[in-house]
Design an enzyme around this catalytic site. Structure first.
Site, PDB file in Angstrom:
ATOM      1  CG  ASP A   1      30.875  28.254   4.323  1.00  0.00           C
ATOM      2  OD1 ASP A   1      30.109  28.805   5.078  1.00  0.00           O
ATOM      3  OD2 ASP A   1      31.840  27.684   4.910  1.00  0.00           O
TER       4      ASP A   1
ATOM      5  CE1 TYR B   1      23.722  41.535  39.758  1.00  0.00           C
ATOM      6  CE2 TYR B   1      21.721  42.123  40.977  1.00  0.00           C
ATOM      7  CZ  TYR B   1      23.044  41.983  40.876  1.00  0.00           C
ATOM      8  OH  TYR B   1      23.886  42.173  41.992  1.00  0.00           O
TER       9      TYR B   1
ATOM     10  CG  ASN C   1      32.264  22.119   9.061  1.00  0.00           C
ATOM     11  OD1 ASN C   1      31.325  21.660   9.896  1.00  0.00           O
ATOM     12  ND2 ASN C   1      32.584  21.913   7.777  1.00  0.00           N
ATOM     13  CB  CYS C   2      32.502  24.497  14.499  1.00  0.00           C
ATOM     14  SG  CYS C   2      31.892  25.107  13.200  1.00  0.00           S
TER      15      CYS C   2
ATOM     16  CE  LYS D   1      22.671  52.319  36.344  1.00  0.00           C
ATOM     17  NZ  LYS D   1      23.414  53.384  37.043  1.00  0.00           N
TER      18      LYS D   1
ATOM     19  CB  SER E   1      25.874  15.115   9.226  1.00  0.00           C
ATOM     20  OG  SER E   1      25.192  16.068  10.513  1.00  0.00           O
TER      21      SER E   1
ATOM     22  CB  THR F   1      20.146  29.545  -8.255  1.00  0.00           C
ATOM     23  OG1 THR F   1      19.406  28.461  -9.040  1.00  0.00           O
ATOM     24  CG2 THR F   1      20.960  28.850  -7.203  1.00  0.00           C
ATOM     25  CG  ASN F   2      20.515  32.206 -12.744  1.00  0.00           C
ATOM     26  OD1 ASN F   2      21.243  31.322 -11.777  1.00  0.00           O
ATOM     27  ND2 ASN F   2      20.916  32.360 -13.779  1.00  0.00           N
TER      28      ASN F   2
END
Ligand code: FAD
Length: 563
Positions: free
Chosen positions: A287, A431, A44-45, A439, A41, A277-278
């Site tokens: 990943d 806004y 990485n980022c 806008k 844990s 999974t299968n």
């Protein structure tokens, strides 16, 4: 209280989130998390920012320790423990302790694979030389910091100009290191369309990064004094103190493949919408898995932290009897580099074209990040892609200094809701002058797109210019026109247009252009209502000045025009 045995391979984004969710759903389960590395844990980022010194303490990268996972979630965390085999017939895994060398087996009722993806190390000479790095985990980053400090590194070559490459380049530059960035593609940030990536390239060059596009590394060698020499396919060489390879990642699916689990794109593990999974007793997330592109429906890999975390939850839900489904991945991503924020969501134009999608439209715009009258507004360069038939939003990209990710996040959510450009037009967003405009750029993007779909304006694409017979009318002021204009364009400022209509041909198509596409839209409305055949060049000169060489040439070669 002893219940279902859930074993999880990989203890970072996908694995840790799965473990914690499973515990919240099933207090009786026995949950064991196996992690090959020293840490679970971890962030990485955050690694590029640790290398750059923005994150000072290594400790800050630890999101949750094994002790915390034990005390808070009653998860049995085993670090330095590599899962080496899955025995599907007996529902057991084989684990090797990297501390003691001991090999043992563990039975499971449910097995979750979250092994992530490994950085690609291209098979070239010298790739394992000292001073050549990849970045995946804390030890990698520690090694890079150590190398910089010990060698007093003053130069670096970053190979690969994707997200991680650019973040690394920025962080190295921040440490006073002179950085060269090599990229084999003709653009930086491959997920972006090339004309949007140009805004990023301009900034890198402005910040004195030695950016080399369209050139791949061919070999690395060591000089007598210990420096590295990075050689490229075009025959260039760079003498440098270090090289960091950030040329992409490959799913870590060997374990799954050896166990006979189905794999697909790039060898990623195939899963259903419950991340199963299968093999009905094995789930996979993060990943390492193949995902469905939310826009195109195609199978792909999208190595991002958000999807990995959410998939971990979906797998835990499924294991614990809930029926949460993964919606697929739309590639919403953001990156900061040299003061720019670069963000995107959904499909790029090049992806749509690769998939043979032709019934799309695009608008470019460059609105201010907040009300122009409030100090400090900066432009956001935006591109919105949408379906010509029903206005469904297909993708958006934006580059700028402020407020970029907020606009892309809004559009990302709109895409999730299968919304249209008409919804963006009507979106009610925050806004006040220091934050946005009455806008908002998101509204403006929707309005520009809706104008096209309602037939209020026809757009010309910049890539069509060179093969068109149209007369280009530049409606900016003479000084702006004098500074830079399209070849053969005539100048009639918007304020004079109504008086000078006689100068314009009724029997020839007219392309109107201006600075960012706003005045040309007004001009197009004037001319359309007066019976001229007119199109507005979307995004104006600001888009034009960032078109890479040969932009749209492939359309010309195929004898088609975009869309
Ligand atoms: P990982 O987080 O990689 O975890 C997999 C773990 O499994 C690894 O620790 C590995 O050691 C372990 N493992 C593998 N095989 C075995 C085995 N057989 N036995 C035991 N353990 C095993 N994404 C973003 O969205 N935004 C960002 O800003 C961002 N920045 C990034 C910066 C860097 C430098 C890096 C490297 C990645 C970044 N990412 C970012 C990507 C993001 O970190 C990943 O998408 C995410 O971590 C994937 O989670 P995961 O659980 O699938 O894999």
């Amino acid at each position: 209280m002893k219940g279902k045995r859930i074993l999880i391979v990989g203890g970072v984004a996908g694995g840790a989130s799965c473990a914690a969710r499973a515990r919240r759903l099933d207090e009786g389960a026995e949950i064991v998390l196996f992690e090959r590395g020293e840490d679970v844990s971890f962030a990485n980022c955050g690694l590029p920012y640790y290398i750059g010194g923005v994150i000072r303490e290594e400790q800050s990268l630890h999101v949750a320790s094994p002790e915390l996972l034990k005390s808070r979630f009653n998860i049995d965390v085993r670090t330095r423990s590599e899962v080496t085999r899955i025995d599907r017939a007996r529902c057991e895994i084989e684990v090797k302790s990297l501390e003691t060398g001991e090999v043992y087996r563990e039975p499971y009722a449910a097995l979750v694979l979250a092994p992530g993806a490994a950085p690609i190390r291209p098979a070239i000479e010298g790739v394992d030389l000292p001073g050549v790095f990849t970045v995946r985990n804390i030890p990698d980053s520690r090694a890079i910091r150590g190398w910089i400090d010990e060698r007093h590194a003053s130069t670096a070559v970053v190979v690969g100009a994707g997200f991680i490459g650019l973040e690394l380049a920025e962080n190295l530059a921040q440490r006073g290191i002179k950085v060269a960035v090599l990229e084999m593609l003709p653009q930086v940030m491959p997920p972006l369309d090339p004309e949007m990536a140009e805004f990023v390239s301009f900034r890198l060059i402005e910040k004195r990064v030695d950016l080399r596009l369209d050139d791949a590394v061919s070999a690395l060698t060591q000089e007598e004094n210990g420096s590295l020499c990075v050689k490229t396919n075009s025959g260039k060489s760079f003498i440098t103190d270090m090289a960091i390879l950030s040329v992409g990642v490959r799913p870590e699916s060997t374990l799954a493949k050896e166990a006979g689990l189905a794999t697909g794109v790039a060898g990623a593990i195939q899963v259903d919408e419950n991340m199963r999974t299968n093999d009905p007793k094995i789930w996979a997330v993060g990943d390492a898995v193949e995902v469905t592109n939310f826009i195109t429906g195609e199978a792909c890999v999208v190595p991002l932290a958000g999807p990995a975390n959410r998939q971990g939850r979906v797998a835990a839900d499924s294991i614990c009897g809930r029926t949460t489904c993964s919606r697929g991945v739309q590639g919403t991503a953001v990156c900061g580099a040299f003061g720019l924020t670069i963000a995107m969501t959904g499909a790029s134009e090049k992806l749509l074209r690769r998939r043979g999608v032709r019934d799309y439209e695009k608008v470019y715009l460059h609105p201010d990040s907040h009300a122009a009258y409030y100090p400090g507004a900066t432009p956001i360069h935006m591109k919105l892609l949408f379906s010509r038939g029903d206005g469904k939003i297909l993708g958006a990209q934006a580059v700028g200094e402020e407020g970029v990710e907020r606009r892309i996040d809004v559009i990302a959510m709109a895409i999730q809701m299968r919304a249209t450009v008409f919804d963006l037009e009507e979106a009610e967003l925050c806004y006040a002058p220091q934050f946005g405009s009455a806008k908002d750029p998101v509204n403006l993007a929707g309005m520009a797109a809706a104008n096209v779909l309602r037939g209020d304006v026809r757009l010309a694409r910049w890539e069509d210019l060179s093969r068109s017979e149209a007369l280009v009318v530049d409606v900016r002021e003479p000084l702006e026109y004098a500074a830079d204009h399209v070849d053969d364009a005539i100048n009639i400022p918007l304020g004079e247009l109504r008086e000078r209509l006689s100068e314009l041909p009724q029997d020839r198509e007219i392309f109107v252009c201006c600075g960012v596409g706003q005045r040309s839209y007004y001009a197009a409305r004037v001319l359309t209502q007066r019976g001229f055949q007119v199109k507005s060049l979307s995004g104006g000169m600001r888009t034009y000045s960032h078109l890479p060489e040969g932009f749209g040439a492939d359309d010309a070669a195929k004898g088609t025009t975009a869309g």
